[in-house]
Design a protein around this motif. Structure first.
Motif, PDB file in Angstrom:
ATOM      1  N   TRP A   1      36.628 -31.918  65.535  1.00  0.00           N
ATOM      2  CA  TRP A   1      36.825 -31.776  63.805  1.00  0.00           C
ATOM      3  C   TRP A   1      35.735 -32.670  64.365  1.00  0.00           C
ATOM      4  O   TRP A   1      34.980 -33.328  62.219  1.00  0.00           O
ATOM      5  N   GLU A  36      37.105 -29.852  58.942  1.00  0.00           N
ATOM      6  CA  GLU A  36      38.321 -29.033  59.056  1.00  0.00           C
ATOM      7  C   GLU A  36      38.478 -27.379  59.382  1.00  0.00           C
ATOM      8  O   GLU A  36      39.358 -26.687  59.857  1.00  0.00           O
ATOM      9  N   HIS A  37      36.982 -26.888  59.607  1.00  0.00           N
ATOM     10  CA  HIS A  37      36.831 -25.255  59.364  1.00  0.00           C
ATOM     11  C   HIS A  37      36.289 -25.050  60.728  1.00  0.00           C
ATOM     12  O   HIS A  37      35.106 -25.803  61.396  1.00  0.00           O
ATOM     13  N   PRO A  38      37.809 -24.193  61.651  1.00  0.00           N
ATOM     14  CA  PRO A  38      36.609 -24.417  63.435  1.00  0.00           C
ATOM     15  C   PRO A  38      35.433 -23.363  63.617  1.00  0.00           C
ATOM     16  O   PRO A  38      34.881 -24.184  64.329  1.00  0.00           O
ATOM     17  N   SER A  65      45.852 -28.999  71.988  1.00  0.00           N
ATOM     18  CA  SER A  65      46.445 -29.790  71.450  1.00  0.00           C
ATOM     19  C   SER A  65      47.651 -30.239  71.041  1.00  0.00           C
ATOM     20  O   SER A  65      47.959 -30.534  69.996  1.00  0.00           O
ATOM     21  N   ALA A  72      49.077 -29.431  64.187  1.00  0.00           N
ATOM     22  CA  ALA A  72      47.797 -28.544  65.215  1.00  0.00           C
ATOM     23  C   ALA A  72      47.715 -27.362  65.146  1.00  0.00           C
ATOM     24  O   ALA A  72      47.193 -26.368  65.067  1.00  0.00           O
ATOM     25  N   ASP A  73      49.361 -26.276  64.951  1.00  0.00           N
ATOM     26  CA  ASP A  73      49.637 -25.177  64.655  1.00  0.00           C
ATOM     27  C   ASP A  73      49.838 -24.873  63.354  1.00  0.00           C
ATOM     28  O   ASP A  73      49.373 -23.393  63.266  1.00  0.00           O
ATOM     29  N   VAL A 128      46.172 -25.224  61.888  1.00  0.00           N
ATOM     30  CA  VAL A 128      44.661 -24.992  61.662  1.00  0.00           C
ATOM     31  C   VAL A 128      45.148 -23.026  61.460  1.00  0.00           C
ATOM     32  O   VAL A 128      43.836 -22.259  61.149  1.00  0.00           O
ATOM     33  N   ASN A 129      46.094 -22.763  62.271  1.00  0.00           N
ATOM     34  CA  ASN A 129      45.976 -21.015  62.042  1.00  0.00           C
ATOM     35  C   ASN A 129      45.656 -20.425  63.396  1.00  0.00           C
ATOM     36  O   ASN A 129      44.262 -19.810  63.179  1.00  0.00           O
ATOM     37  N   ILE A 130      45.324 -21.287  64.645  1.00  0.00           N
ATOM     38  CA  ILE A 130      44.644 -20.374  66.080  1.00  0.00           C
ATOM     39  C   ILE A 130      45.356 -20.485  66.883  1.00  0.00           C
ATOM     40  O   ILE A 130      45.665 -21.571  67.079  1.00  0.00           O
TER      41      ILE A 130
END
Length: 262
Positions: free
Chosen positions: A62, A95-97, A224, A230-231, A233-235
C-alpha cells in the motif's frame, strides 16, 4: 514540607520523567535514489541522548501509510530509532489493490532498483546522529518483508531481519551466503498467497548456506495477520489475527535483544 505535599511533589516528578521518556519525535526525511525523490519517516525518543540501535521499517504494497508509521512510533517508544523507507517515491500510498499491484510490480521488475531503494533508506537510517551504525535491523510486512530479504541478499550490514506475511524470494547460493543477519520469518500457515514451493526453495537456499534463521508458521493464520482491519479490504485470504500479531512482535523483540543488545 508535609508528607502529603511531599508525596504529591514526588508523583509530579515521576509523571514528568515518564513523559520525557515517551517524548517520541517524528519527521519526514527527504532523500533520493537514482533521481527519484523519496520521503521516509523517522521516529525516535528525544529524551534518550546516547546512540541506540536503528530499525529499518519497510511498508506493505500500500505504500508508506499510517500502519508503517505507527510501527515506527512503537519501536521508538521502546528505545530504537526507526526509519520507514519509501519504496515508491514521493511518499505515495494507495488503498486500491490494483494500484498497489502496479506500484509493487514496477519496483520488483528491476531488482537493482528494488534493492537500491532499500539500500538508500538504510543509508539514511545509519546517517542519523543518534543511531549506532553497528546495531541495525530491518523489518518488513508483505512486500516490505520481501524487500528486507532482498536487502539482506546484498550482504548489507544488518544484525537482524524480521519478515511478517512476506513473499520469500529465493536467493542464489552466493546471495544466501552473503546474508549477515539472523533472520526471523513469521508466516501464516494458511496463507494462500505464498506457495509451499516458494517456501521450500527459500528454506533450502538458506539451509544450504548455513544461514541462521527461524521460521515460525502460525496455524490457521492467513495473509496480513499483523494488520488490524485487513479483511475490510475485501480480498479473500487476508485477515488480522491478534494472537499471531502479538506473538510475532514478541519474537521480533527477542531477536533484537539477542542481536542488538536491547
Amino acid at each position: 514540607m508535609s508528607t502529603t505535599r511531599f508525596i504529591a511533589a514526588a508523583a509530579a516528578v515521576l509523571a514528568l520523567s515518564g513523559a520525557a521518556r515517551a517524548a517520541v519525535v517524528t519527521k519526514v526525511v527527504d532523500y533520493e535514489f537514482d533521481g527519484v525523490k523519496l520521503k521516509g519517516f523517522l521516529a525516535y525518543d528525544d529524551a534518550v541522548k546516547e546512540k541506540r540501535p536503528g530499525v529499518l521499517v519497510v511498508h506493505e504494497w500500500w505504500g508508506l501509510n499510517d500502519y508503517a508509521k505507527d510501527r515506527c512510533k512503537k519501536l521508538a517508544e521502546l528505545g530504537y530509532v526507526a526509519f520507514a523507507v519509501d519504496m515508491y517515491g514521493d511518499g505515495k500510498t494507495t488503498e486500491h489493490p490494483d494500484d498497489a499491484r502496479k506500484m509493487t510490480g514496477l519496483v520488483r521488475e528491476n531488482v537493482q532498483v528494488w534493492r537500491g531503494r532499500a539500500e538508500a533508506g538504510l543509508k539514511q537510517l545509519k546517517a542519523q546522529p543518534n543511531v549506532d551504525g553497528d546495531k541495525i535491523a530491518a523489518i518488513g510486512y508483505c512486500f516490505g518483508g520481501s524487500t528486507c530479504l532482498q536487502l539482506a541478499y546484498t550482504g548489507a550490514d544488518l544484525k537482524a531481519v524480521a519478515t511478517f506475511h512476506a513473499a520469500l524470494p529465493k536467493p542464489t547460493g552466493d546471495e544466501a551466503k552473503a546474508i549477515k543477519a539472523k533472520v526471523l520469518v513469521c508466516h501464516g500457515a494458511a496463507d494462500t498467497f505464498i506457495s509451499e514451493d516458494s517456501i521450500k526453495a527459500f528454506r533450502g537456499a538458506l539451509d544450504g548456506a548455513g544461514t541462521k534463521y527461524d521460521f515460525v508458521a502460525y496455524k490457521d493464520v492467513v495473509h496480513s495477520f499483523t494488520v488490524p482491519g485487513a479483511d475490510a479490504v475485501n480480498i479473500k485470504g487476508m485477515k488480522y489475527d491478534k494472537a499471531a500479531d502479538e506473538d510475532s512482535w514478541k519474537k521480533m523483540l527477542a531477536l533484537f535483544k539477542d542481536t542488538l543488545g536491547r
